[in-house]
Enzyme design. Structure first.
Site, mmCIF file in Angstrom:
data_model
loop_
_atom_site.group_PDB
_atom_site.id
_atom_site.type_symbol
_atom_site.label_atom_id
_atom_site.label_comp_id
_atom_site.label_asym_id
_atom_site.label_seq_id
_atom_site.Cartn_x
_atom_site.Cartn_y
_atom_site.Cartn_z
ATOM 1 N N ASN A 9 49.767 -25.061 -69.151
ATOM 2 C CA ASN A 9 50.904 -24.808 -70.040
ATOM 3 C C ASN A 9 50.394 -24.860 -71.476
ATOM 4 O O ASN A 9 50.138 -25.938 -72.001
ATOM 5 C CB ASN A 9 51.994 -25.874 -69.801
ATOM 6 N N LYS A 11 51.951 -24.101 -74.115
ATOM 7 C CA LYS A 11 52.990 -24.396 -75.113
ATOM 8 C C LYS A 11 52.857 -23.398 -76.273
ATOM 9 O O LYS A 11 52.491 -22.253 -76.052
ATOM 10 C CB LYS A 11 52.905 -25.854 -75.556
ATOM 11 N N HIS A 95 61.536 -27.591 -68.994
ATOM 12 C CA HIS A 95 60.529 -28.534 -69.502
ATOM 13 C C HIS A 95 61.220 -29.555 -70.407
ATOM 14 O O HIS A 95 62.177 -29.217 -71.112
ATOM 15 C CB HIS A 95 59.453 -27.762 -70.277
ATOM 16 N N GLU A 97 60.481 -30.691 -73.161
ATOM 17 C CA GLU A 97 60.553 -30.290 -74.576
ATOM 18 C C GLU A 97 61.718 -29.344 -74.812
ATOM 19 O O GLU A 97 62.367 -29.391 -75.855
ATOM 20 C CB GLU A 97 59.210 -29.665 -75.004
ATOM 21 N N GLU A 167 57.269 -34.650 -64.434
ATOM 22 C CA GLU A 167 56.570 -34.931 -65.694
ATOM 23 C C GLU A 167 57.288 -36.055 -66.434
ATOM 24 O O GLU A 167 58.246 -35.796 -67.180
ATOM 25 C CB GLU A 167 56.573 -33.684 -66.586
ATOM 26 N N GLY A 173 51.567 -35.491 -73.385
ATOM 27 C CA GLY A 173 50.895 -35.407 -74.684
ATOM 28 C C GLY A 173 50.564 -36.750 -75.300
ATOM 29 O O GLY A 173 50.204 -36.830 -76.466
ATOM 30 N N SER A 212 49.545 -35.692 -69.372
ATOM 31 C CA SER A 212 48.203 -36.191 -69.692
ATOM 32 C C SER A 212 47.212 -36.062 -68.532
ATOM 33 O O SER A 212 46.345 -36.915 -68.354
ATOM 34 C CB SER A 212 48.271 -37.637 -70.192
HETATM 35 P P1 PGA Z 1 50.081 -32.711 -71.420
HETATM 36 O O1 PGA Z 1 51.392 -31.790 -71.232
HETATM 37 O O2 PGA Z 1 49.145 -32.384 -70.281
HETATM 38 O O3 PGA Z 1 49.520 -32.287 -72.751
HETATM 39 O O4 PGA Z 1 50.537 -34.116 -71.391
HETATM 40 C C1 PGA Z 1 51.946 -31.565 -69.968
HETATM 41 C C2 PGA Z 1 53.186 -30.705 -70.065
HETATM 42 O O5 PGA Z 1 53.977 -30.892 -70.998
HETATM 43 O O6 PGA Z 1 53.415 -29.814 -69.235
#
Ligand code: PGA
Length: 251
Positions: A9, A11, A95, A97, A167, A173, A212
């Protein structure tokens, strides 16, 4: 046996030059993965370029969002038929976010999931609790609710084809990866609630862990019984790191 899926992903990262640069380097190193699917969720502007560069390989593409209507006066939105037309295989839906910054609700997630199936795009449906919710031991309740709402009204056949990504928001992140046991426990909670509503589709639905995931922690996560792959944010931006995660999932 469920086929594993490793989904990158990106983003809101990469432009046309850096996306093509990634694909060029990745394609030099990547070898076909017979037991696994690999996809990259790129920004809309880079999807067509990735489609073209991945042609003739088993690599797949994903969008990071879409609207739940086919067309209309929805300035700034992209629809499922638009994604289907250029051959996009997966779409990330709900997601955290998008839920947090763009006010996406469980109802919108459900509409998008249904629309994705209508256009033969496989939804990667995200769920996960926040840190305060986990501190209050609400994670099972929150995640069950998100999953049941997202899948409401789908047939068992559709559910069997869906992908769920667990998640935990506190792991995204942050570098604070869930322990393999924490991740497994929640993926099991998800599979169990799907079994209650959709029977044996629970054995087929893929459940990914995200938050992560890195080359050095992927293997122990991917070994867990109910974890069928990973949704990888930061570490998918680097072709070598992303490949290491793919290899970790293979073994
Ligand atoms: P990350 O993001 O691996 O940077 O923690 C995962 C995600 O948001 O899908």
């Amino acid at each position: 046996m469920r086929r594993k899926l490793i989904a990158g992903n990106w983003k809101m990262h990469k432009n046309s030059e850096t996306a093509r640069g990634f694909a060029t380097e990745f394609l030099k190193l990547y070898q076909v993965t017979p037991d696994m699917d690999v996809c990259i969720a790129a920004p809309f502007t880079e999807l067509l370029a990735l489609e073209e560069m991945f042609a003739g390989t088993d690599l797949l593409t994903a969008a990071q969002n879409m609207h739940f209507e086919d067309q209309g006066a929805f300035t700034g939105e992209i629809s499922a038929p638009m994604l289907a037309e250029i051959g996009v295989d997966y779409v990330i839906i709900g997601h955290s976010e998008r839920r947090a910054y763009f006010a996406e609700t469980d109802e919108m997630v459900n509409k998008k999931v249904k629309k994705a199936f209508e256009w033969n795009i496989t939804p990667i449906i995200c769920c996960g609790e926040t840190l305060p919710q986990r501190q209050q031991s609400l994670e099972d309740h929150i995640v069950r609710h998100q999953v049941v709402m997202a899948l409401a009204g789908l047939t068992d056949e559709q559910v069997a084809k869906a992908v769920i990504a667990y998640e935990p928001v506190w792991a995204i992140g942050t570098g604070h990866v869930a322990t393999p046991q924490q991740a497994e426990d929640m993926c099991k909670v998800i599979r169990d609630v799907i079994r209650m509503y959709h029977g044996d589709a629970a054995d087929e639905v893929k459940i990914l862990y995200g938050g992560s995931v890195k080359p050095d922690n992927a293997k122990e996560l991917m070994e867990m019984e109910d974890i069928d792959g990973a949704l990888v944010g930061g570490a998918s931006l680097d072709p070598v790191d992303f490949l290491k995660i793919i290899h970790a999932a293979e073994n």
